[in-house]
Scaffold this motif. Structure first.
Motif, PDB file in Angstrom:
ATOM      1  N   ARG A  53      77.288 -12.397  70.655  1.00 44.68           N
ATOM      2  CA  ARG A  53      76.899 -13.355  69.618  1.00 44.68           C
ATOM      3  C   ARG A  53      75.753 -14.257  70.065  1.00 44.68           C
ATOM      4  O   ARG A  53      74.873 -14.579  69.277  1.00 44.68           O
ATOM      5  CB  ARG A  53      78.082 -14.243  69.244  1.00 44.68           C
ATOM      6  CG  ARG A  53      79.175 -13.540  68.528  1.00 44.68           C
ATOM      7  CD  ARG A  53      80.409 -14.441  68.465  1.00 44.68           C
ATOM      8  NE  ARG A  53      81.414 -13.871  67.620  1.00 44.68           N
ATOM      9  CZ  ARG A  53      81.735 -14.346  66.417  1.00 44.68           C
ATOM     10  NH1 ARG A  53      81.132 -15.401  65.949  1.00 44.68           N
ATOM     11  NH2 ARG A  53      82.664 -13.755  65.708  1.00 44.68           N
ATOM     12  N   VAL A  54      75.801 -14.720  71.323  1.00 43.59           N
ATOM     13  CA  VAL A  54      74.879 -15.763  71.765  1.00 43.59           C
ATOM     14  C   VAL A  54      73.579 -15.217  72.355  1.00 43.59           C
ATOM     15  O   VAL A  54      72.497 -15.743  72.054  1.00 43.59           O
ATOM     16  CB  VAL A  54      75.571 -16.703  72.777  1.00 43.59           C
ATOM     17  CG1 VAL A  54      74.610 -17.744  73.322  1.00 43.59           C
ATOM     18  CG2 VAL A  54      76.781 -17.375  72.138  1.00 43.59           C
ATOM     19  N   PRO A  56      71.539 -12.719  71.789  1.00 42.62           N
ATOM     20  CA  PRO A  56      70.417 -12.417  70.900  1.00 42.62           C
ATOM     21  C   PRO A  56      69.742 -13.668  70.316  1.00 42.62           C
ATOM     22  O   PRO A  56      68.613 -13.600  69.849  1.00 42.62           O
ATOM     23  CB  PRO A  56      71.048 -11.593  69.775  1.00 42.62           C
ATOM     24  CG  PRO A  56      72.295 -11.036  70.357  1.00 42.62           C
ATOM     25  CD  PRO A  56      72.767 -12.066  71.333  1.00 42.62           C
ATOM     26  N   THR A  57      70.410 -14.806  70.368  1.00 42.31           N
ATOM     27  CA  THR A  57      69.827 -16.036  69.828  1.00 42.31           C
ATOM     28  C   THR A  57      68.952 -16.755  70.856  1.00 42.31           C
ATOM     29  O   THR A  57      68.403 -17.813  70.549  1.00 42.31           O
ATOM     30  CB  THR A  57      70.918 -17.013  69.338  1.00 42.31           C
ATOM     31  OG1 THR A  57      71.653 -17.510  70.464  1.00 42.31           O
ATOM     32  CG2 THR A  57      71.853 -16.336  68.346  1.00 42.31           C
ATOM     33  N   LYS A  58      68.821 -16.186  72.048  1.00 42.69           N
ATOM     34  CA  LYS A  58      68.050 -16.811  73.123  1.00 42.69           C
ATOM     35  C   LYS A  58      66.933 -15.890  73.618  1.00 42.69           C
ATOM     36  O   LYS A  58      66.836 -15.582  74.802  1.00 42.69           O
ATOM     37  CB  LYS A  58      68.973 -17.187  74.297  1.00 42.69           C
ATOM     38  CG  LYS A  58      70.113 -18.091  73.923  1.00 42.69           C
ATOM     39  CD  LYS A  58      69.588 -19.417  73.455  1.00 42.69           C
ATOM     40  CE  LYS A  58      70.707 -20.258  72.888  1.00 42.69           C
ATOM     41  NZ  LYS A  58      70.213 -21.246  71.957  1.00 42.69           N
ATOM     42  N   GLN A  96      81.959 -20.121  68.243  1.00 41.39           N
ATOM     43  CA  GLN A  96      80.912 -20.995  67.712  1.00 41.39           C
ATOM     44  C   GLN A  96      80.219 -21.768  68.833  1.00 41.39           C
ATOM     45  O   GLN A  96      80.881 -22.301  69.727  1.00 41.39           O
ATOM     46  CB  GLN A  96      81.503 -21.994  66.708  1.00 41.39           C
ATOM     47  CG  GLN A  96      82.095 -21.347  65.490  1.00 41.39           C
ATOM     48  CD  GLN A  96      81.046 -20.593  64.678  1.00 41.39           C
ATOM     49  OE1 GLN A  96      79.964 -21.103  64.435  1.00 41.39           O
ATOM     50  NE2 GLN A  96      81.382 -19.396  64.264  1.00 41.39           N
ATOM     51  N   VAL A  97      78.888 -21.830  68.761  1.00 42.37           N
ATOM     52  CA  VAL A  97      78.126 -22.618  69.722  1.00 42.37           C
ATOM     53  C   VAL A  97      78.397 -24.089  69.436  1.00 42.37           C
ATOM     54  O   VAL A  97      78.257 -24.557  68.311  1.00 42.37           O
ATOM     55  CB  VAL A  97      76.610 -22.307  69.631  1.00 42.37           C
ATOM     56  CG1 VAL A  97      75.813 -23.257  70.508  1.00 42.37           C
ATOM     57  CG2 VAL A  97      76.348 -20.863  70.022  1.00 42.37           C
ATOM     58  N   GLU A 100      73.925 -27.347  73.254  1.00 40.52           N
ATOM     59  CA  GLU A 100      73.057 -26.944  74.353  1.00 40.52           C
ATOM     60  C   GLU A 100      72.689 -28.160  75.159  1.00 40.52           C
ATOM     61  O   GLU A 100      72.533 -29.253  74.602  1.00 40.52           O
ATOM     62  CB  GLU A 100      71.751 -26.352  73.812  1.00 40.52           C
ATOM     63  CG  GLU A 100      71.799 -24.911  73.501  1.00 40.52           C
ATOM     64  CD  GLU A 100      70.431 -24.351  73.135  1.00 40.52           C
ATOM     65  OE1 GLU A 100      69.404 -24.822  73.646  1.00 40.52           O
ATOM     66  OE2 GLU A 100      70.412 -23.426  72.322  1.00 40.52           O
TER      67      GLU A 100
END
Length: 102
Positions: A53-54, A56-58, A96-97, A100
């Protein structure tokens, strides 16, 4: 000559075995065991699911690895980009994030 080299290598290996292990390295197996227990109990999502999940968002960030906080049930994913470290906190139950930090 061979015997002297063998003795030096043996002495070096023994000194490494006797060296104290840093606290962070000692905690790692416990952290992994806690994550496994919580996963088996159905309390948290798997690390692979969280990473799917996470990550690919970075884009453009290098993933350095996870930590798990069993008391908070939070994964902390560590990234680096341009020499700056970024931590992403993820709720291990929902995926869920949460935030940061840099």
């Amino acid at each position: 000559m061979f015997r002297a080299t063998t003795l030096l290598v043996s002495a070096f290996a023994m000194s490494l075995a006797a060296a104290p292990v840093p606290a962070a390295a000692q905690q790692r197996p416990d952290e992994q065991n806690e994550a496994r227990r919580d996963l088996r109990a159905g309390n948290v999502r798997s690390l692979r699911d969280i990473e799917r999940r996470v990550l690919p968002t970075k884009p453009g960030m290098q993933y350095l690895g996870p930590e798990y906080d069993p008391s908070a049930m939070v994964y902390r994913l560590k990234f680096i980009r341009d020499g700056r470290v970024v931590f992403v906190d993820v709720d291990a139950r929902t995926g869920q994030v949460m935030g940061e930090s840099r």
